[in-house]
Structures are given as C-alpha cells and as structure tokens.
Design a protein around this motif. Structure first.
Motif: not given
Length: 369
Positions: A204-228
C-alpha cells in the motif's frame, strides 16, 4: 499490536501476518479438516464455513473472530466454522483450478490485489458469486467499494500513515509532512518500511508513492529513499517491532495506531500519526460468497450480519480498523484516537489489474536485495 487492519496478505505459500502468530487458536479449522459447508452438525444445526486470515481470529491482543462466531451462532441457530489456510486466497485458486471443491461458503478479508489475483489466475468460471441486493449494503461508503463486479462487499478499511516518535532526539524530532521531505538528509536512516512483495502494508505504501510520483518516477523516488537510509524489512510486524525497539523514529503503519496504544496505556508521544501530503492510502477489506457455496442463504445472512451497524462497530474496534458503513456504532474514545486522513488515496481495480504485479516486480529487481 494491531490486528486485522494490518494483516499481511501475500502471494507466497506462507502466510505473513502483522500481529498474529502463524498458528490459529482452537476455533480455527484447517482446510482439510473442516466440516463440509452447508452440512448439519449435532441436533440438525447448520454449519457455515468462513475462510479468513489468521489475525482476524487469533491476534495475540484483540481480534473480532471469537465475538463474531459467538454472536452469529446465538442469533442464527448455526455453527460458524473458521478456516484459515496458510496461503490464503491462493489455496482456493489452486483448488478451483484443480477441480477440487472449495468447501467454504464465504471469504472474509479480500482486498483489491487479491481479487485481481483471483481473476487473473483462475482458469475458468468465477470463484465468487455476485453479492446481490444485501440488506445494509447501501450503507457502505461508496469510496470503499473496490469490486466492479459487485462480488466483494467492504466490511472495514485501514489507512496507511507514518507512526512517529515525538520523544526521539530528546523530544526534538518532528516527522516530515511530504514525500519530498522524507528525502531530507535530516531524516537519514529514520524511516522503517516493508517489502511490498511480501507485505500488504508495504504494498500500500509503494502504491501511494506511485500515485504521488507516477509510474515513470516512483523507482527514482525509491532510489532516493534508499540513498537516505530507509530500512525495508519483510513484514509489518518486523518493522513495527524494530520501531518499538527504538531502531528508528518513524514506521509505515496505520492511522488507527493510537487506538491500541490508548488501550494498552502506552506513551502516546511515541504513537503520533503523520499523513504524508495530508493523504492516507485506503486499504479496504471485503467479503464475498463462494460461487459453489453449499449454503448460500446462510452465507447471505452472514454477510448481512457483518454489515449491521452494531456488528460493524464491534469489528472495527476489535480489528483496530474503520467500519465500512456510515452508521456504525463505535465507542466515543475509539473515534477520538482513530484518525482519518484529510484525503484518501487508492487505485481502482481497473487501474491495478495488469499493472500492480509489474510495478512490484520492477521494485523488487531494483531493491529487494
């Protein structure tokens, strides 16, 4: 610990539960030991077999199963037999595809992902029947309805949020308010999350990030989360235990967290709720009658029973979730501690079908290691 609203429902053969042991209590009947649905037991009493996830009946803190069984049996002159197969809905998909009788009347605990899994993996026919015109169904909140074919009827819902510790950093810690703020170096290593491939909460949290960042941007967002320094653990129970152990000041969890915290006299400063972007991802649970139920009339009566305002209030309180109907009778203190988001976010059945497994597979290829 939270009960049903955080029950992990996975694709694997092993059941992952947020707040329950893997073994059900004495009321649970294994799938191969269950009295056939619709048969009669001592004295001619009818039996109703209801399949569900383990925490619904045997969470170590509180769960609605025992109360539902006792109350239903007292009113309907029937025996309610709980069934909790380890691999949950997959068990019934496999039986149906093998041409084996389902041996259950109702499934309690369906969500959108599970319904899609049924529809995409069933070789022929339908596992569930249309609900029809159930008494009480008109009181279900429209925003919670997730089955376009009207098989699954919502009976409760949870909202994904951050739970955070206001005592961290000597009382100076304050949770971020947006997804972008989660990437601030000031929050490095401060977030505990769950693997979306094995956790309903994490999904559900992953889907929320997809809703926020889009299917083209959610993996980049998660890479930034991982870097943090985000810490991704296997299940909700793993991450929540780590949170309670002080490993990080924030955890992805549910906005009903304060309900159980108040019941256990916990320090409420350690159970603050943050709706990121003022939103919470809605994760409604539904119930449906099996198409081949041996006792469809009793199954219908059970579903109507589950939608009654008094029963809805009890289920919500004992399952630490929100009721599905608009007129549920909940205690005043429950309403005080159960927080609903300013805006609920969710993907529809049509938006998820054909997409959700691909999104998760992409995430796992990038981050599961």
């Amino acid at each position: 610990m939270l009960a049903g609203c955080s029950a992990e429902q996975t694709d694997s053969d092993a059941t992952t539960t947020d707040a329950a042991t893997e073994t059900a209590d004495g009321e649970t009947t294994a799938a191969d030991e269950t009295t056939a649905a619709g048969t009669t037991v001592g004295g001619g009493t009818r039996s109703l077999v209801v399949a569900t996830y383990s925490p619904f009946i045997d969470a170590p803190s509180t769960s609605p199963g025992a109360w539902v069984k006792e109350t239903f049996e007292s009113e309907f002159d029937a025996e309610l037999i709980w069934q909790t197969p380890e691999n949950e809905i997959n068990f019934f998909i496999e039986r149906a595809n093998a041409g084996v009788d389902v041996d259950a009347d109702v499934y309690v605990g369906l969500n959108t992902d599970m319904l899609i899994r049924v529809d995409e993996n069933l070789d022929s026919g339908s596992l569930f029947a249309e609900a029809g015109d159930l008494e009480g169904a008109s009181d279900v909140r429209e925003s919670l309805r997730f089955d376009p074919m009207n098989r699954a009827v919502p009976f409760d819902t949870g909202y994904i949020s951050l739970v955070w510790d206001a005592t961290a950093d000597d009382g100076e810690f304050v949770a971020p308010e947006t997804f972008d703020e989660l990437l601030d170096p000031a929050y490095e290593g401060d977030l505990l999350a769950q693997n979306p491939g094995s956790s309903a909460t994490g999904r559900a949290f992953l889907l929320h990030t997809i809703a926020e960042k889009g299917t083209d941007g959610y993996l980049d967002y998660w890479q930034d989360l991982q870097d943090n320094g985000v810490q991704v653990l296997g299940s909700w129970s793993d991450s929540y235990s780590a949170y309670e152990g002080g490993e990080a000041p924030m955890v992805v969890s549910y906005s009903t967290d304060q309900v159980f915290a108040s019941q256990s006299d916990a320090n409420m400063d350690r159970h603050q709720i943050r709706f990121v972007n003022d939103q919470g991802y809605a994760n409604p649970e539904g119930m449906a009658r099996f198409a081949d139920a041996d006792n469809p009339d009793l199954a219908r009566s059970f579903m109507e029973f589950m939608l009654r305002s008094d029963v809805q209030g009890e289920i919500a309180t004992r399952n630490v979730a929100f009721p599905a109907v608009t007129d549920a009778e909940v205690p005043e203190d429950y309403s005080q501690y159960a927080q609903e988001p300013p805006e609920a976010v969710t993907f529809t059945y049509d938006e998820l079908r054909g997409n959700v497994e691909g999104w998760i597979d992409q995430w796992e290829r990038e981050f599961a290691g």
